[in-house]
Write a protein that holds these residues in place. Structure first.
Motif, PDB file in Angstrom:
ATOM      1  N   ALA A  39       0.899  -1.361   0.325  1.00 51.70           N
ATOM      2  CA  ALA A  39       0.312  -0.113  -0.088  1.00 51.70           C
ATOM      3  C   ALA A  39       0.825   1.502  -0.064  1.00 51.70           C
ATOM      4  N   VAL A  40       0.927   1.974  -1.171  1.00 51.19           N
ATOM      5  CA  VAL A  40       1.582   3.219  -1.276  1.00 51.19           C
ATOM      6  C   VAL A  40       1.067   4.367  -0.513  1.00 51.19           C
ATOM      7  N   ALA A  41       1.855   4.913   0.657  1.00 49.55           N
ATOM      8  CA  ALA A  41       1.135   5.610   1.567  1.00 49.55           C
ATOM      9  C   ALA A  41       1.479   7.280   1.339  1.00 49.55           C
ATOM     10  N   LYS A  42       2.385   7.236   0.408  1.00 50.67           N
ATOM     11  CA  LYS A  42       2.825   8.753   0.158  1.00 50.67           C
ATOM     12  C   LYS A  42       1.891   9.908  -0.064  1.00 50.67           C
ATOM     13  N   THR A  43       1.985  10.828   0.704  1.00 49.21           N
ATOM     14  CA  THR A  43       1.001  12.029   0.777  1.00 49.21           C
ATOM     15  C   THR A  43       0.043  11.770   1.961  1.00 49.21           C
ATOM     16  N   GLU A  82       6.612   3.914   0.797  1.00 51.64           N
ATOM     17  CA  GLU A  82       6.862   5.571   0.842  1.00 51.64           C
ATOM     18  C   GLU A  82       7.991   5.908  -0.214  1.00 51.64           C
ATOM     19  N   ASN A  83       7.881   6.982  -0.851  1.00 54.49           N
ATOM     20  CA  ASN A  83       8.929   7.308  -1.865  1.00 54.49           C
ATOM     21  C   ASN A  83       9.827   8.481  -1.395  1.00 54.49           C
ATOM     22  N   LYS A  84       9.756   8.817  -0.324  1.00 57.09           N
ATOM     23  CA  LYS A  84      10.659  10.077   0.442  1.00 57.09           C
ATOM     24  C   LYS A  84      10.978   9.712   1.943  1.00 57.09           C
ATOM     25  N   LEU A  90      10.992   1.325   0.905  1.00 55.43           N
ATOM     26  CA  LEU A  90      11.201   2.671   0.122  1.00 55.43           C
ATOM     27  C   LEU A  90      11.125   2.174  -1.497  1.00 55.43           C
ATOM     28  N   ILE A  91      10.286   3.127  -2.134  1.00 55.89           N
ATOM     29  CA  ILE A  91      10.199   2.846  -3.514  1.00 55.89           C
ATOM     30  C   ILE A  91      10.306   4.189  -4.346  1.00 55.89           C
ATOM     31  N   GLY A  92      11.062   5.140  -3.632  1.00 59.40           N
ATOM     32  CA  GLY A  92      11.351   6.241  -4.652  1.00 59.40           C
ATOM     33  C   GLY A  92      12.897   6.600  -4.344  1.00 59.40           C
ATOM     34  N   LEU A 134      13.880  -7.340  -9.225  1.00 61.70           N
ATOM     35  CA  LEU A 134      13.811  -5.878  -9.755  1.00 61.70           C
ATOM     36  C   LEU A 134      12.541  -5.243  -9.667  1.00 61.70           C
ATOM     37  N   MET A 135      12.719  -3.919  -9.847  1.00 57.22           N
ATOM     38  CA  MET A 135      11.619  -3.256  -9.815  1.00 57.22           C
ATOM     39  C   MET A 135      11.477  -2.155 -11.058  1.00 57.22           C
ATOM     40  N   THR A 136      10.199  -1.745 -11.652  1.00 58.11           N
ATOM     41  CA  THR A 136       9.976  -0.888 -12.512  1.00 58.11           C
ATOM     42  C   THR A 136       8.936   0.027 -12.425  1.00 58.11           C
ATOM     43  N   VAL A 137       8.946   1.403 -12.978  1.00 57.42           N
ATOM     44  CA  VAL A 137       7.904   2.251 -13.128  1.00 57.42           C
ATOM     45  C   VAL A 137       7.790   2.384 -14.640  1.00 57.42           C
ATOM     46  N   PRO A 138       6.957   1.512 -15.345  1.00 61.47           N
ATOM     47  CA  PRO A 138       6.956   1.891 -16.995  1.00 61.47           C
ATOM     48  C   PRO A 138       6.143   3.118 -17.413  1.00 61.47           C
ATOM     49  N   GLY A 161       3.473  -2.890 -11.248  1.00 61.69           N
ATOM     50  CA  GLY A 161       2.011  -2.588 -11.477  1.00 61.69           C
ATOM     51  C   GLY A 161       1.673  -1.712 -10.182  1.00 61.69           C
ATOM     52  N   MET A 162       0.674  -0.789 -10.679  1.00 57.97           N
ATOM     53  CA  MET A 162       0.481   0.332  -9.819  1.00 57.97           C
ATOM     54  C   MET A 162      -1.323   0.545 -10.231  1.00 57.97           C
ATOM     55  N   THR A 163      -1.764   1.510  -9.649  1.00 61.16           N
ATOM     56  CA  THR A 163      -3.555   1.355  -9.683  1.00 61.16           C
ATOM     57  C   THR A 163      -3.782   1.233 -11.148  1.00 61.16           C
ATOM     58  N   GLY A 164      -3.378   1.787 -12.139  1.00 60.55           N
ATOM     59  CA  GLY A 164      -3.786   1.782 -13.366  1.00 60.55           C
ATOM     60  C   GLY A 164      -3.314   0.582 -14.245  1.00 60.55           C
ATOM     61  N   VAL A 173       2.900  -5.729  -6.098  1.00 59.40           N
ATOM     62  CA  VAL A 173       2.260  -4.698  -6.730  1.00 59.40           C
ATOM     63  C   VAL A 173       1.807  -3.588  -5.609  1.00 59.40           C
ATOM     64  N   ARG A 174       2.387  -2.284  -6.328  1.00 55.94           N
ATOM     65  CA  ARG A 174       2.494  -0.998  -5.394  1.00 55.94           C
ATOM     66  C   ARG A 174       1.423  -0.128  -5.915  1.00 55.94           C
ATOM     67  N   ILE A 175       0.276  -0.360  -5.028  1.00 53.94           N
ATOM     68  CA  ILE A 175      -1.075   0.662  -5.195  1.00 53.94           C
ATOM     69  C   ILE A 175      -1.237   1.674  -4.204  1.00 53.94           C
ATOM     70  N   GLY A 176      -1.348   2.877  -4.782  1.00 47.40           N
ATOM     71  CA  GLY A 176      -1.682   4.021  -3.872  1.00 47.40           C
ATOM     72  C   GLY A 176      -3.134   4.446  -4.258  1.00 47.40           C
ATOM     73  N   THR A 177      -3.243   4.974  -5.395  1.00 45.90           N
ATOM     74  CA  THR A 177      -4.612   5.719  -5.377  1.00 45.90           C
ATOM     75  C   THR A 177      -6.045   4.684  -5.379  1.00 45.90           C
ATOM     76  N   ALA A 178      -6.085   3.336  -5.537  1.00 43.04           N
ATOM     77  CA  ALA A 178      -7.189   2.565  -5.515  1.00 43.04           C
ATOM     78  C   ALA A 178      -7.656   2.137  -4.052  1.00 43.04           C
ATOM     79  N   GLN A 225      -7.414   9.685  -4.572  1.00 42.41           N
ATOM     80  CA  GLN A 225      -6.402  10.335  -5.274  1.00 42.41           C
ATOM     81  C   GLN A 225      -5.401  11.191  -4.005  1.00 42.41           C
ATOM     82  N   ARG A 226      -4.280  11.319  -4.770  1.00 44.42           N
ATOM     83  CA  ARG A 226      -3.498  12.578  -3.874  1.00 44.42           C
ATOM     84  C   ARG A 226      -3.559  13.821  -4.088  1.00 44.42           C
ATOM     85  N   THR A 227      -3.543  14.478  -3.305  1.00 38.49           N
ATOM     86  CA  THR A 227      -3.450  16.002  -3.181  1.00 38.49           C
ATOM     87  C   THR A 227      -1.765  16.245  -3.706  1.00 38.49           C
TER      88      THR A 227
HETATM   89  C1  LIG Z   1       3.071   6.759  -6.267  1.00 43.86           C
HETATM   90  C2  LIG Z   1       3.783   5.432  -6.694  1.00 43.86           C
HETATM   91  C3  LIG Z   1       2.851   4.078  -6.943  1.00 43.86           C
HETATM   92  C4  LIG Z   1       1.463   4.284  -6.709  1.00 43.86           C
HETATM   93  O1  LIG Z   1       0.831   4.855  -7.729  1.00 43.86           O
HETATM   94  P1  LIG Z   1      -0.665   4.750  -7.921  1.00 43.86           P
HETATM   95  O2  LIG Z   1      -0.836   5.001  -9.155  1.00 43.86           O
HETATM   96  O3  LIG Z   1      -1.288   5.887  -6.899  1.00 43.86           O
HETATM   97  O4  LIG Z   1      -1.146   3.425  -7.262  1.00 43.86           O
HETATM   98  C5  LIG Z   1       3.535   3.044  -7.089  1.00 43.86           C
HETATM   99  N1  LIG Z   1       5.152   3.010  -7.367  1.00 43.86           N
HETATM  100  C6  LIG Z   1       5.681   4.206  -7.070  1.00 43.86           C
HETATM  101  C7  LIG Z   1       7.076   4.018  -7.406  1.00 43.86           C
HETATM  102  C8  LIG Z   1       5.348   5.345  -6.922  1.00 43.86           C
HETATM  103  O5  LIG Z   1       5.945   6.315  -6.690  1.00 43.86           O
END
Ligand SMILES: *Cc1c(COP(=O)(O)O)cnc(C)c1O
Length: 232
Positions: free
Chosen positions: A32-36, A55-57, A76-78, A158-162, A199-202, A215-220, A224-226
């Motif tokens: 669960a991505v808790a950033k913000t 968290e990314n920070k 840590l994902i950032g 491995l990790m990726t943000v495509p 894999g993220m929310t989308g 799977v790293r999921i925040g928004t779902a 939405q993050r402010t």
């Molecule tokens: C914010 C973030 C996510 C989560 O993104 P959502 O689209 O909100 O699920 C996943 N991975 C990384 C590296 C992020 O920074």
């Protein structure tokens, strides 16, 4: 915000994707991505049974983690700056965003000082996007042996943000590439690399079909993050 309902819906989607892919549902972990988002939001999801948070920070994590149950596990994902490595080693169970030999050496040194082993993932920038961090695949292959020789690091995968796309199917080739790169790295090291963080929310269902184990999921989950990080 009904976080419990969000969680149930995400878990159901994970189950369905696992079924479709012929995978066991416990082969995919939800982070669960808790950033913000506030410590209260984290605690609400924790009360529903979520244990793994991202968290990314480092700064934000340092303020938030002490306010949350000590039973939670944090990744840590950032991008990590070398001057924050000491804190990161103390706060996180895993650093998913290792993207250079220089950073890896710093983590190794700080883990040594803390007398611990540090589980890591190597972040890969598959499309070579200038806006993103991560290894180019060639660079990763070139440095893998040296990374693996650092005694305090445990490379778990491995990790990726495509590249972002509104159409999840368009992201599938990147997930597949990460899985293939993982295979090449396993062959090179002669050792298994069990984790694929993708894999993220989308697009997490497509990522699961392509082999994601995290799977790293925040928004779902949180909504939405402010733009501004919560002051924890
Ligand atoms: C914010 C973030 C996510 C989560 O993104 P959502 O689209 O909100 O699920 C996943 N991975 C990384 C590296 C992020 O920074």
């Amino acid at each position: 915000m009904d976080w419990a309902a969000n969680l149930e819906s995400v878990q159901e989607r994970i189950r369905t994707a696992c079924d479709r892919a012929g995978r066991a549902v416990d082969s995919v972990a939800l982070l669960a991505v808790a950033k913000t988002h506030s410590a209260d939001a984290v605690q609400t999801l924790a009360a529903c049974g979520v244990r793994l948070f991202g968290e990314n920070k480092v700064q934000e994590a340092k303020a938030k983690i002490p306010l949350c149950s000590s039973r939670l596990r944090w990744h840590l994902i950032g991008h990590l700056q070398t001057n924050k490595v000491r804190d990161a080693v103390a706060l996180f169970e895993m650093i998913q965003s290792v993207d250079s030999l220089r950073l890896a050496r710093e983590i190794n040194q700080r883990a040594e000082q803390a007398a611990k082993q540090m589980p890591i993932l190597l972040e890969v920038n598959l499309a070579g996007e200038a806006s993103k961090f991560g290894y180019a695949p060639d660079q990763l292959r070139a440095e893998l042996r040296e990374l693996n020789a650092l005694p305090r690091l445990e490379i778990h995968g491995l990790m990726t943000v495509p590249p972002w796309s509104p159409v999840p199917e368009r992201v599938r080739p990147y997930f597949r590439q990460l899985r293939e790169l993982r295979q090449q790295c396993e062959d090179q090291l002669g050792a298994p690399l069990p984790e694929l963080s993708m894999g993220m929310t989308g697009d997490f269902e497509v990522a699961i079909e392509e082999g994601a184990t995290l799977v790293r999921i925040g928004t779902a989950l949180f909504g939405q993050r402010t733009s501004r990080p919560a002051s924890a």
